[in-house]
Design a protein around this motif. Structure first.
Motif, PDB file in Angstrom:
ATOM      1  N   PHE A  36      -0.420  -6.717  -6.281  1.00 44.32           N
ATOM      2  CA  PHE A  36       0.575  -6.286  -5.230  1.00 44.32           C
ATOM      3  C   PHE A  36       0.606  -7.558  -4.139  1.00 44.32           C
ATOM      4  CE2 PHE A  36      -3.897  -5.313  -4.694  1.00 44.32           C
ATOM      5  CZ  PHE A  36      -4.198  -5.465  -3.419  1.00 44.32           C
ATOM      6  N   SER A  37       1.921  -7.461  -3.556  1.00 44.49           N
ATOM      7  CA  SER A  37       2.215  -8.634  -2.625  1.00 44.49           C
ATOM      8  C   SER A  37       1.397  -8.420  -1.281  1.00 44.49           C
ATOM      9  CB  SER A  37       3.660  -8.191  -2.092  1.00 44.49           C
ATOM     10  OG  SER A  37       4.612  -8.459  -2.895  1.00 44.49           O
ATOM     11  N   LYS A  38       1.081  -9.445  -0.711  1.00 40.89           N
ATOM     12  CA  LYS A  38       0.084  -9.411   0.252  1.00 40.89           C
ATOM     13  C   LYS A  38       0.474  -8.442   1.637  1.00 40.89           C
ATOM     14  CE  LYS A  38       1.665 -13.563   2.572  1.00 40.89           C
ATOM     15  NZ  LYS A  38       1.197 -15.010   2.796  1.00 40.89           N
ATOM     16  N   SER A  39       2.015  -8.219   1.591  1.00 45.45           N
ATOM     17  CA  SER A  39       2.426  -7.538   2.631  1.00 45.45           C
ATOM     18  C   SER A  39       2.241  -5.915   2.399  1.00 45.45           C
ATOM     19  CB  SER A  39       3.983  -7.496   2.470  1.00 45.45           C
ATOM     20  OG  SER A  39       4.628  -7.201   1.423  1.00 45.45           O
ATOM     21  N   LEU A  40       1.454  -5.662   1.203  1.00 47.19           N
ATOM     22  CA  LEU A  40       1.040  -4.244   0.704  1.00 47.19           C
ATOM     23  C   LEU A  40      -0.319  -4.013   1.181  1.00 47.19           C
ATOM     24  CD1 LEU A  40       3.329  -3.860  -2.433  1.00 47.19           C
ATOM     25  CD2 LEU A  40       3.884  -3.278   0.100  1.00 47.19           C
ATOM     26  N   ASP A  41      -0.957  -4.765   1.888  1.00 51.33           N
ATOM     27  CA  ASP A  41      -2.432  -4.731   2.315  1.00 51.33           C
ATOM     28  C   ASP A  41      -2.795  -3.230   2.790  1.00 51.33           C
ATOM     29  OD1 ASP A  41      -3.318  -7.136   1.254  1.00 51.33           O
ATOM     30  OD2 ASP A  41      -3.146  -8.050   3.114  1.00 51.33           O
ATOM     31  N   HIS A  42      -1.815  -2.623   3.454  1.00 51.43           N
ATOM     32  CA  HIS A  42      -2.111  -1.372   4.266  1.00 51.43           C
ATOM     33  C   HIS A  42      -2.336  -0.183   3.341  1.00 51.43           C
ATOM     34  CE1 HIS A  42       2.098  -1.409   3.513  1.00 51.43           C
ATOM     35  NE2 HIS A  42       2.183  -0.122   3.572  1.00 51.43           N
ATOM     36  N   VAL A  43      -1.924  -0.328   2.118  1.00 51.30           N
ATOM     37  CA  VAL A  43      -2.007   0.645   1.011  1.00 51.30           C
ATOM     38  C   VAL A  43      -3.532   0.886   0.591  1.00 51.30           C
ATOM     39  CG1 VAL A  43      -1.366   1.570  -1.307  1.00 51.30           C
ATOM     40  CG2 VAL A  43       0.284   0.347   0.216  1.00 51.30           C
ATOM     41  N   ASP A  44      -3.957   2.013   0.386  1.00 53.57           N
ATOM     42  CA  ASP A  44      -5.248   2.259  -0.123  1.00 53.57           C
ATOM     43  C   ASP A  44      -5.476   2.199  -1.564  1.00 53.57           C
ATOM     44  OD1 ASP A  44      -7.821   3.350  -0.830  1.00 53.57           O
ATOM     45  OD2 ASP A  44      -7.528   5.103   0.213  1.00 53.57           O
ATOM     46  N   TRP A  45      -5.373   0.988  -2.092  1.00 49.80           N
ATOM     47  CA  TRP A  45      -5.593   0.528  -3.300  1.00 49.80           C
ATOM     48  C   TRP A  45      -6.647   1.094  -4.289  1.00 49.80           C
ATOM     49  CZ3 TRP A  45      -1.011  -0.464  -5.285  1.00 49.80           C
ATOM     50  CH2 TRP A  45      -0.044  -1.410  -4.671  1.00 49.80           C
ATOM     51  N   ARG A  46      -7.749   1.406  -3.394  1.00 49.60           N
ATOM     52  CA  ARG A  46      -8.824   2.072  -4.410  1.00 49.60           C
ATOM     53  C   ARG A  46      -8.381   3.377  -4.909  1.00 49.60           C
ATOM     54  NH1 ARG A  46     -13.451   5.192  -3.589  1.00 49.60           N
ATOM     55  NH2 ARG A  46     -15.142   4.695  -4.733  1.00 49.60           N
ATOM     56  N   ALA A  47      -7.763   4.275  -3.795  1.00 48.56           N
ATOM     57  CA  ALA A  47      -7.462   5.571  -4.100  1.00 48.56           C
ATOM     58  C   ALA A  47      -6.134   5.542  -5.281  1.00 48.56           C
ATOM     59  CB  ALA A  47      -6.708   6.038  -3.004  1.00 48.56           C
ATOM     60  N   VAL A  48      -5.369   4.472  -5.266  1.00 47.90           N
ATOM     61  CA  VAL A  48      -4.503   4.586  -6.183  1.00 47.90           C
ATOM     62  C   VAL A  48      -5.075   4.287  -7.774  1.00 47.90           C
ATOM     63  CG1 VAL A  48      -2.384   3.103  -7.061  1.00 47.90           C
ATOM     64  CG2 VAL A  48      -2.650   3.598  -4.568  1.00 47.90           C
ATOM     65  N   ALA A  49      -6.009   3.150  -7.704  1.00 53.09           N
ATOM     66  CA  ALA A  49      -6.673   3.028  -8.984  1.00 53.09           C
ATOM     67  C   ALA A  49      -7.490   4.312  -9.191  1.00 53.09           C
ATOM     68  CB  ALA A  49      -7.965   1.951  -8.720  1.00 53.09           C
ATOM     69  N   LEU A  50      -8.009   5.025  -8.628  1.00 51.23           N
ATOM     70  CA  LEU A  50      -8.741   6.256  -8.850  1.00 51.23           C
ATOM     71  C   LEU A  50      -7.760   7.295  -9.707  1.00 51.23           C
ATOM     72  CD1 LEU A  50     -11.356   6.357  -6.124  1.00 51.23           C
ATOM     73  CD2 LEU A  50     -11.860   5.932  -8.633  1.00 51.23           C
ATOM     74  N   ASP A  51      -6.611   7.197  -9.193  1.00 46.89           N
ATOM     75  CA  ASP A  51      -5.270   8.396  -9.385  1.00 46.89           C
ATOM     76  C   ASP A  51      -5.153   7.601 -10.853  1.00 46.89           C
ATOM     77  OD1 ASP A  51      -5.263   9.982  -7.404  1.00 46.89           O
ATOM     78  OD2 ASP A  51      -3.393   9.186  -6.446  1.00 46.89           O
ATOM     79  N   ILE A  52      -5.002   6.384 -11.286  1.00 51.39           N
ATOM     80  CA  ILE A  52      -4.536   6.194 -12.339  1.00 51.39           C
ATOM     81  C   ILE A  52      -5.743   6.271 -13.539  1.00 51.39           C
ATOM     82  CG2 ILE A  52      -4.006   3.706 -13.508  1.00 51.39           C
ATOM     83  CD1 ILE A  52      -2.323   2.892 -11.127  1.00 51.39           C
ATOM     84  N   HIS A  53      -6.864   6.196 -12.684  1.00 49.31           N
ATOM     85  CA  HIS A  53      -8.140   6.496 -13.673  1.00 49.31           C
ATOM     86  C   HIS A  53      -7.891   7.638 -14.253  1.00 49.31           C
ATOM     87  CE1 HIS A  53     -11.166   3.121 -12.123  1.00 49.31           C
ATOM     88  NE2 HIS A  53      -9.903   2.680 -12.385  1.00 49.31           N
ATOM     89  N   ASN A  54      -7.537   8.742 -13.244  1.00 48.12           N
ATOM     90  CA  ASN A  54      -7.456  10.204 -13.556  1.00 48.12           C
ATOM     91  C   ASN A  54      -6.184  10.405 -14.569  1.00 48.12           C
ATOM     92  OD1 ASN A  54      -9.954  11.217 -12.339  1.00 48.12           O
ATOM     93  ND2 ASN A  54      -8.755  11.052 -10.615  1.00 48.12           N
ATOM     94  N   ALA A  55      -5.241   9.724 -14.486  1.00 50.10           N
ATOM     95  CA  ALA A  55      -3.980   9.904 -15.437  1.00 50.10           C
ATOM     96  C   ALA A  55      -4.547   9.242 -16.852  1.00 50.10           C
ATOM     97  CB  ALA A  55      -2.937   9.048 -15.014  1.00 50.10           C
ATOM     98  N   CYS A  56      -5.435   8.103 -16.876  1.00 51.94           N
ATOM     99  CA  CYS A  56      -5.992   7.776 -18.326  1.00 51.94           C
ATOM    100  C   CYS A  56      -6.856   8.557 -18.971  1.00 51.94           C
ATOM    101  CB  CYS A  56      -6.739   6.313 -18.026  1.00 51.94           C
ATOM    102  SG  CYS A  56      -5.596   4.833 -17.578  1.00 51.94           S
TER     103      CYS A  56
END
Length: 119
Positions: free
Chosen positions: A8-28
């Protein structure tokens, strides 16, 4: 396995990427029929990107999911759609131009190796 990379671009630092990753883990788990304990995500903040015309307000996020062989084309397609949906949700409030993408790939089952060391 799955091996996941979220760039992700550095301008997207405000996003909770850990939460996104965990959501993708659940999809997997749900779609690719893997175990949660097998999911691993690398979060890669991109310091330098050039997108489209190079305007500084351009931002991007890309998800790459690598799976061992054995998943159907439909599973891989649905997983890609699910990951893209989660990225879009996480970035729905992002102003300005934004490119979001996802690719689901197959690991080479003959050469992929893994060791898990218990605690």
């Amino acid at each position: 396995m799955p091996q996941i990379t979220l760039e992700f671009s550095k301008s997207l630092d405000h996003v909770d990427w850990r939460a996104v990753a965990l959501d993708i883990h659940n999809a997997c788990v749900d779609i690719a029929e893997t175990k949660l304990s097998m999911c691993k995500t690398r979060l890669v903040r991109l310091e330098h990107t050039v997108i489209a015309d190079g305007a500084p307000e351009q931002a991007m996020a890309h998800c790459e999911i690598r799976l061992l062989p054995g998943r159907t084309a439909d599973q891989k397609s649905r997983l890609g759609d699910a990951a893209l949906e989660r990225l879009q949700g996480a970035l729905s409030e992002q102003p300005g131009p934004l490119s979001i993408s996802c690719e689901v790939l197959e690991l080479d089952g003959e050469t992929y190796r893994k060791v898990v060391r218990p605690a």
